[in-house]
Design a protein around this motif. Structure first.
Motif, short mmCIF file in Angstrom:
data_model
loop_
_atom_site.label_atom_id
_atom_site.label_comp_id
_atom_site.label_asym_id
_atom_site.label_seq_id
_atom_site.Cartn_x
_atom_site.Cartn_y
_atom_site.Cartn_z
N THR A 55 -21.34 -42.39 5.66
CA THR A 55 -22.68 -42.73 5.21
C THR A 55 -22.74 -44.23 4.93
OG1 THR A 55 -22.20 -42.40 2.86
CG2 THR A 55 -22.95 -40.47 4.12
N PRO A 56 -23.91 -44.85 4.99
CA PRO A 56 -24.03 -46.26 4.64
C PRO A 56 -23.56 -46.55 3.21
CG PRO A 56 -26.00 -45.54 5.77
CD PRO A 56 -25.18 -44.31 5.51
N GLY A 57 -23.77 -45.58 2.31
CA GLY A 57 -23.32 -45.74 0.92
C GLY A 57 -21.80 -45.85 0.81
N THR A 58 -21.09 -45.07 1.63
CA THR A 58 -19.63 -45.16 1.62
C THR A 58 -19.17 -46.53 2.08
OG1 THR A 58 -19.39 -42.78 1.99
CG2 THR A 58 -17.51 -44.16 2.58
N LEU A 59 -19.78 -47.05 3.13
CA LEU A 59 -19.43 -48.40 3.59
C LEU A 59 -19.71 -49.44 2.51
CD1 LEU A 59 -20.54 -48.59 7.35
CD2 LEU A 59 -18.23 -48.44 6.41
N ALA A 60 -20.82 -49.28 1.81
CA ALA A 60 -21.17 -50.23 0.74
C ALA A 60 -20.11 -50.18 -0.37
CB ALA A 60 -22.55 -49.92 0.19
N LYS A 61 -19.68 -48.98 -0.76
CA LYS A 61 -18.65 -48.85 -1.79
C LYS A 61 -17.35 -49.47 -1.33
CE LYS A 61 -20.47 -44.62 -3.80
NZ LYS A 61 -20.26 -43.18 -3.97
N TRP A 62 -16.99 -49.25 -0.07
CA TRP A 62 -15.75 -49.81 0.46
C TRP A 62 -15.81 -51.33 0.51
CZ3 TRP A 62 -14.34 -46.15 5.13
CH2 TRP A 62 -13.91 -44.93 4.63
N ARG A 63 -16.99 -51.90 0.84
CA ARG A 63 -17.12 -53.36 0.83
C ARG A 63 -16.87 -53.91 -0.56
NH1 ARG A 63 -21.73 -52.39 4.02
NH2 ARG A 63 -23.10 -52.82 2.28
N CYS A 64 -17.43 -53.25 -1.57
CA CYS A 64 -17.25 -53.70 -2.96
C CYS A 64 -15.80 -53.59 -3.39
CB CYS A 64 -18.13 -52.89 -3.90
SG CYS A 64 -19.87 -53.27 -3.76
N ALA A 65 -15.11 -52.56 -2.89
CA ALA A 65 -13.71 -52.33 -3.26
C ALA A 65 -12.75 -53.17 -2.42
CB ALA A 65 -13.37 -50.86 -3.10
N GLY A 66 -13.24 -53.80 -1.37
CA GLY A 66 -12.39 -54.60 -0.51
C GLY A 66 -11.59 -53.77 0.48
N THR A 67 -12.07 -52.58 0.79
CA THR A 67 -11.41 -51.72 1.76
C THR A 67 -12.36 -51.44 2.91
OG1 THR A 67 -12.13 -49.72 0.61
CG2 THR A 67 -10.02 -50.63 -0.05
N GLY A 68 -11.95 -50.56 3.81
CA GLY A 68 -12.82 -50.18 4.92
C GLY A 68 -12.71 -51.15 6.08
N PRO A 69 -13.59 -50.98 7.06
CA PRO A 69 -13.54 -51.84 8.25
C PRO A 69 -13.95 -53.28 7.94
CG PRO A 69 -15.44 -50.39 8.35
CD PRO A 69 -14.65 -49.97 7.15
N ALA A 70 -13.45 -54.19 8.76
CA ALA A 70 -13.82 -55.60 8.61
C ALA A 70 -15.32 -55.75 8.87
CB ALA A 70 -13.03 -56.44 9.61
N TYR A 71 -15.93 -56.70 8.20
CA TYR A 71 -17.37 -56.95 8.38
C TYR A 71 -17.64 -58.43 8.31
CZ TYR A 71 -17.54 -57.33 3.27
OH TYR A 71 -17.33 -57.70 1.97
N ILE A 72 -18.84 -58.79 8.70
CA ILE A 72 -19.28 -60.18 8.70
C ILE A 72 -20.48 -60.29 7.77
CG2 ILE A 72 -20.25 -62.03 10.12
CD1 ILE A 72 -18.85 -60.60 12.51
N ARG A 73 -20.47 -61.30 6.90
CA ARG A 73 -21.61 -61.53 6.01
C ARG A 73 -22.20 -62.89 6.38
NH1 ARG A 73 -23.05 -59.68 0.84
NH2 ARG A 73 -21.03 -58.69 0.68
#
Length: 100
Positions: A55-73
């Motif tokens: 879910t998009p919420g899971t990705l958001a939580k992972w971004r905050c935690a510094g885990t999950g797939p790499a992303y670009i801001r």
């Protein structure tokens, strides 16, 4: 000492300081990403989550935690590179009975 009753209008002045209640003059405009498509080979969080089964919420939580797939801001916009999503999904692969 006697307390003087100021009446119902006393608190009204405090409530209307700054922006009046119900005013929409200072609301944020919607984010530009809502209408701008992602560049080729990149996905917005909603599409990225769907691509890897989250879910998009899971990705958001992972971004905050510094885990999950790499992303670009870029500014306030979050984008996921398609190759990074595929690599993340493949890295999560578990082979039962495989050696560690």
């Amino acid at each position: 000492m006697h307390q003087i009753d100021q009446g119902p209008g006393q608190n009204d002045a405090r409530r209307t300081r700054g922006r009046p209640k119900g005013s929409t003059s200072k609301r944020r405009e919607s984010a530009p990403e809502a209408s701008t498509p992602a560049p080729s080979g990149y996905h917005k969080p909603e599409a990225a989550a769907a691509r890897i089964g989250l879910t998009p919420g899971t990705l958001a939580k992972w971004r905050c935690a510094g885990t999950g797939p790499a992303y670009i801001r870029i500014g306030g916009r979050i984008l996921y590179k398609e190759a990074d999503l595929d690599a993340f999904r493949d890295a999560c692969r578990v082979i039962p009975g495989g050696s560690s």
